[in-house]
Enzyme design. Structure first.
Site, PDB file in Angstrom:
ATOM      1  N   ASP A  93       0.863  -1.183   0.000  1.00 36.03           N
ATOM      2  CA  ASP A  93       0.000   0.000   0.000  1.00 36.03           C
ATOM      3  C   ASP A  93       0.901   1.235   0.000  1.00 36.03           C
ATOM      4  O   ASP A  93       2.126   1.121   0.030  1.00 36.03           O
ATOM      5  CB  ASP A  93      -0.948  -0.026   1.206  1.00 36.03           C
ATOM      6  CG  ASP A  93      -0.207  -0.035   2.531  1.00 36.03           C
ATOM      7  OD1 ASP A  93       1.037   0.141   2.543  1.00 36.03           O
ATOM      8  OD2 ASP A  93      -0.851  -0.234   3.569  1.00 36.03           O
ATOM      9  N   SER A  94       0.293   2.399  -0.029  1.00 40.67           N
ATOM     10  CA  SER A  94       1.091   3.627  -0.100  1.00 40.67           C
ATOM     11  C   SER A  94       1.489   4.131   1.282  1.00 40.67           C
ATOM     12  O   SER A  94       2.360   4.967   1.418  1.00 40.67           O
ATOM     13  CB  SER A  94       0.270   4.723  -0.773  1.00 40.67           C
ATOM     14  OG  SER A  94      -0.812   5.090   0.073  1.00 40.67           O
ATOM     15  N   GLY A  95       0.810   3.624   2.307  1.00 42.24           N
ATOM     16  CA  GLY A  95       1.080   4.094   3.657  1.00 42.24           C
ATOM     17  C   GLY A  95       0.101   5.163   4.101  1.00 42.24           C
ATOM     18  O   GLY A  95       0.030   5.496   5.281  1.00 42.24           O
ATOM     19  N   GLY A  96      -0.669   5.709   3.170  1.00 46.48           N
ATOM     20  CA  GLY A  96      -1.608   6.769   3.514  1.00 46.48           C
ATOM     21  C   GLY A  96      -2.595   6.331   4.591  1.00 46.48           C
ATOM     22  O   GLY A  96      -2.817   7.048   5.570  1.00 46.48           O
ATOM     23  N   PHE A  97      -3.156   5.146   4.424  1.00 46.73           N
ATOM     24  CA  PHE A  97      -4.159   4.673   5.373  1.00 46.73           C
ATOM     25  C   PHE A  97      -3.586   4.537   6.781  1.00 46.73           C
ATOM     26  O   PHE A  97      -4.225   4.934   7.758  1.00 46.73           O
ATOM     27  CB  PHE A  97      -4.731   3.335   4.894  1.00 46.73           C
ATOM     28  CG  PHE A  97      -5.810   2.795   5.788  1.00 46.73           C
ATOM     29  CD1 PHE A  97      -7.092   3.329   5.756  1.00 46.73           C
ATOM     30  CD2 PHE A  97      -5.550   1.768   6.670  1.00 46.73           C
ATOM     31  CE1 PHE A  97      -8.086   2.844   6.593  1.00 46.73           C
ATOM     32  CE2 PHE A  97      -6.543   1.268   7.509  1.00 46.73           C
ATOM     33  CZ  PHE A  97      -7.817   1.810   7.463  1.00 46.73           C
ATOM     34  N   ASP A 147      -3.102   8.147  -1.547  1.00 39.18           N
ATOM     35  CA  ASP A 147      -4.441   8.744  -1.565  1.00 39.18           C
ATOM     36  C   ASP A 147      -4.809   9.222  -0.176  1.00 39.18           C
ATOM     37  O   ASP A 147      -4.116   8.930   0.790  1.00 39.18           O
ATOM     38  CB  ASP A 147      -5.482   7.709  -2.044  1.00 39.18           C
ATOM     39  CG  ASP A 147      -5.570   6.513  -1.104  1.00 39.18           C
ATOM     40  OD1 ASP A 147      -4.619   6.292  -0.313  1.00 39.18           O
ATOM     41  OD2 ASP A 147      -6.574   5.785  -1.159  1.00 39.18           O
ATOM     42  N   GLN A 195     -11.445   6.393  -4.923  1.00 39.08           N
ATOM     43  CA  GLN A 195     -12.092   6.851  -3.692  1.00 39.08           C
ATOM     44  C   GLN A 195     -13.478   7.401  -4.059  1.00 39.08           C
ATOM     45  O   GLN A 195     -13.985   7.132  -5.139  1.00 39.08           O
ATOM     46  CB  GLN A 195     -11.223   7.901  -2.988  1.00 39.08           C
ATOM     47  CG  GLN A 195      -9.940   7.337  -2.373  1.00 39.08           C
ATOM     48  CD  GLN A 195     -10.192   6.503  -1.112  1.00 39.08           C
ATOM     49  OE1 GLN A 195     -11.306   6.439  -0.585  1.00 39.08           O
ATOM     50  NE2 GLN A 195      -9.138   5.830  -0.641  1.00 39.08           N
ATOM     51  N   GLY A 225     -11.357   3.188   0.630  1.00 38.64           N
ATOM     52  CA  GLY A 225     -12.349   3.952   1.372  1.00 38.64           C
ATOM     53  C   GLY A 225     -13.643   3.202   1.604  1.00 38.64           C
ATOM     54  O   GLY A 225     -14.683   3.814   1.865  1.00 38.64           O
ATOM     55  N   ASP A 275      -7.403  -8.052   0.753  1.00 39.12           N
ATOM     56  CA  ASP A 275      -6.456  -8.223   1.861  1.00 39.12           C
ATOM     57  C   ASP A 275      -7.179  -7.803   3.121  1.00 39.12           C
ATOM     58  O   ASP A 275      -8.106  -6.968   3.076  1.00 39.12           O
ATOM     59  CB  ASP A 275      -5.222  -7.325   1.697  1.00 39.12           C
ATOM     60  CG  ASP A 275      -5.490  -5.906   2.178  1.00 39.12           C
ATOM     61  OD1 ASP A 275      -6.202  -5.181   1.441  1.00 39.12           O
ATOM     62  OD2 ASP A 275      -5.054  -5.525   3.273  1.00 39.12           O
ATOM     63  N   HIS A 344      -4.522 -21.492  10.730  1.00 40.72           N
ATOM     64  CA  HIS A 344      -5.830 -22.008  10.301  1.00 40.72           C
ATOM     65  C   HIS A 344      -6.613 -20.961   9.512  1.00 40.72           C
ATOM     66  O   HIS A 344      -7.163 -21.247   8.445  1.00 40.72           O
ATOM     67  CB  HIS A 344      -6.679 -22.462  11.493  1.00 40.72           C
ATOM     68  CG  HIS A 344      -8.116 -22.591  11.104  1.00 40.72           C
ATOM     69  ND1 HIS A 344      -8.623 -23.726  10.507  1.00 40.72           N
ATOM     70  CD2 HIS A 344      -9.141 -21.699  11.123  1.00 40.72           C
ATOM     71  CE1 HIS A 344      -9.893 -23.525  10.189  1.00 40.72           C
ATOM     72  NE2 HIS A 344     -10.235 -22.303  10.561  1.00 40.72           N
TER      73      HIS A 344
END
Lengths: 380, 380
Positions: A93-97, A147, A195, A225, A275, A344
């Site tokens: 991911d971009s790290g924004g979240f 984003d 988004q 989002g 994911d 599991h």
């Protein structure tokens, strides 16, 4: 350059099966990607991800990896694949979240995303341009645009403003991506992120804008989002609206989703990639997902149930250990409990998407899905 | 009934190699036994204990297992082997040592050992008689007599009184053991524990007394009350004195020891069996044992060392992961770090005793040991 080939489409829904090819191997969609936050899928050996769970691609989190071990070490190691010794595909991911959810201080400006590290308070800035550079150094096969992830309950005005910023960052990200090269001799592809919160008009606008930037470097499209506080029905509504607008020849990735039910419903709506930390995080807390429903392993009812953890499961832990034993490990606070439950759950999530793929190929996905969603969320 | 056959004796020391046969298979001595406190060797799959580490026998702690999952569950499961799905030999201690180290309230009377659970404060009593019953229910191949573990710095008067109690309990334990049967169709053997603190006269007295109870049900002898606060030299002195007094045809088990150096020195003095939490506990804290010395994986010096964790190690983790990666996992607080370190350390401990056995058979154990002890405790 990644390639995507559809191998089957369901006649009664938008579900698709396909193969995404990268320089680290093929990914059969629909696919679930285990989350390897800082270069480790918590509690699971890479050997078992491959041989027992059958993971075809894993995730890395740019925010975490940027802070620890840091770009110097990752570059010296020759990228994340070599650092963690994983030779199959990786997506970052971009790290924004994570900035929005973890950083104690953050400020969005047109320039980018200023934040303080949750580890030591040190100050950092992610811009679209340095984010491309960062993800080049990490070296995932698939990288995400930077984003702003708008909260699920944002009002229209906020959501519109947020989308405009995301669009501007996407323009800059794409410009930087398309004019730079991967560092380690294998190719990288990028996914723009759609988004638009829960507003149909904004989602459409986001797709329209992204399409103006479409080229072979866009390996697929992410839908972001969602599953960020809005009702599940809203999420499905947005997917129902968004997926048909995206090019059919590229994979669609629904970020951070979700429960087994969410995944099957989203597959029916045309999503290919998923994911989520749920299988590992909830596993560590004692929740097991199975074909017959959800088990809380701390429940007293398992104390003297010596049957296998999951007779229908395909992981070696399902056949090796009993419910009573696993419950005992949770009650006793043993780290081994978290290991078994994570193994599991990830195995189950991969079985779930593989089985979905089979039913898409057989043409009976929808009837199978309807049966499944009723069972999957049952509390056992 | 267990059997023990010596296969080699070292010409220059008291070191021996042998084979201990139980109904769950053979144990090649000298041996190290990983500690599976509550039925789980912390952070390590049973599969890997067998296939990667080569563990031939593991330990269970009676105190912990008695409290959780409890005797009802263990009996219903058909014993600890079936409960945790381990088909090789198991040894259980009596629980006495844990009572002294963990229980918040404890009181020794001639009858037995009264204590409150560290989990819920509930009150319990271990007597020699009910301890036999408890260890019958757990069902280990080798069970330990109930004793009082005297502190390493006890004065002579206290140590003498403590030994008298241990002797009385041993009489009662042996009487109960020799008149009861195992529960699950395979045999159990018992080891008396030689106490006597750091006082030669008391150690001799303890052996003399135990010898009066020797019969084929005594599968071996444990040496207890060492590595409990006394200097290492005192421990070696007591082993030098005690081992020759014990029958050569039965294995000798030094309880709770220790560092790699301690183990090699004790083998030279005639000890055959060892257990210790050090490889797993210190592993979880970032300490790795190797043939070249000890590594603190949190040390900054490993941050950009991309060489394998241990080029001389035989575990799959040694070849799969780098020092830099493992250091990163420790610094990031990932449970995966504890898993890798535990796997490595146990693999190293088993390699160490296997290698010791080879050198005993080759007749060059002492010269090898002298070389090794210098290297093993080096700080890398």
């Amino acid at each position: 350059m990644s390639k995507f080939v559809l191998t089957a489409t369901d006649p009664c829904s938008r579900a698709r099966a396909g193969i995404l090819s990268t320089d680290h191997g093929e990914v059969h969609t629909p696919i679930f990607m285990p989350v390897g936050t800082v270069g480790s899928v918590k509690g699971v050996y890479h050997r078992d991800l491959k041989e027992d769970i059958g993971a075809e691609i894993i995730l890395g989190n740019t925010y975490h990896l940027y802070l620890r071990p840091g770009l110097g070490i990752l570059r010296e190691a020759g990228g994340l694949h070599r650092f963690e010794n994983w030779d199959r595909p990786i997506l970052t991911d971009s790290g924004g979240f994570q900035v929005f959810s973890l950083a104690p201080i953050r400020k969005i400006t047109p320039e980018g995303c200023h934040f303080a590290s949750h580890i030591d308070g040190s100050k950092h800035l992610f811009t679209p341009e340095n984010n491309v550079e960062t993800q080049r150094i990490i070296g995932a096969d698939i990288v995400m645009a930077l984003d702003e992830c708008c909260p699920g309950d944002a009002d229209y005005r906020y959501a519109e403003k947020s989308l405009a910023l995301t669009q501007d960052w996407l323009n800059r990200y794409v410009a930087a991506f398309d004019t730079t090269e991967p560092l380690y001799g294998y190719s990288q592809t990028m996914f723009p992120i759609i988004q638009g919160c829960v507003y149909p008009e904004l989602r459409k606008r986001a797709v329209d804008h992204a399409m103006t930037l479409d080229n072979p470097n866009r390996g697929g499209y992410a839908i972001g989002g969602l599953a960020v506080g809005e009702p599940a029905e809203k999420m499905y509504e947005m997917l129902d609206l968004t997926c048909p607008l995206l090019p059919s020849g590229k994979p669609r990735y629904l970020m951070g989703v979700g429960t087994p039910e969410n995944i099957l419903e989203a597959i029916a709506l045309g999503v290919d990639m998923f994911d989520c930390v749920m299988p590992t995080r909830n596993g560590r807390n004692g929740m097991l997902f199975t074909w017959n429903g959800i088990m809380n392993m701390r429940n007293r009812k398992w104390a003297d149930d010596f049957s296998p953890i999951d007779p229908d499961g395909s992981s070696f832990v399902d056949r090796t250990y009993s419910k009573a034993y696993l419950r005992h490990l949770f009650v006793s606070g043993e780290m081994f409990a978290a290991m078994i439950a994570s193994e599991h759950n990830l195995s189950f999530y991969l079985d779930l998407v593989r089985e979905a793929g089979k039913h898409i190929e057989q043409g009976d996905f929808v009837s199978w899905k309807e049966l499944m969603v009723k069972k999957l969320m049952t509390r056992l």
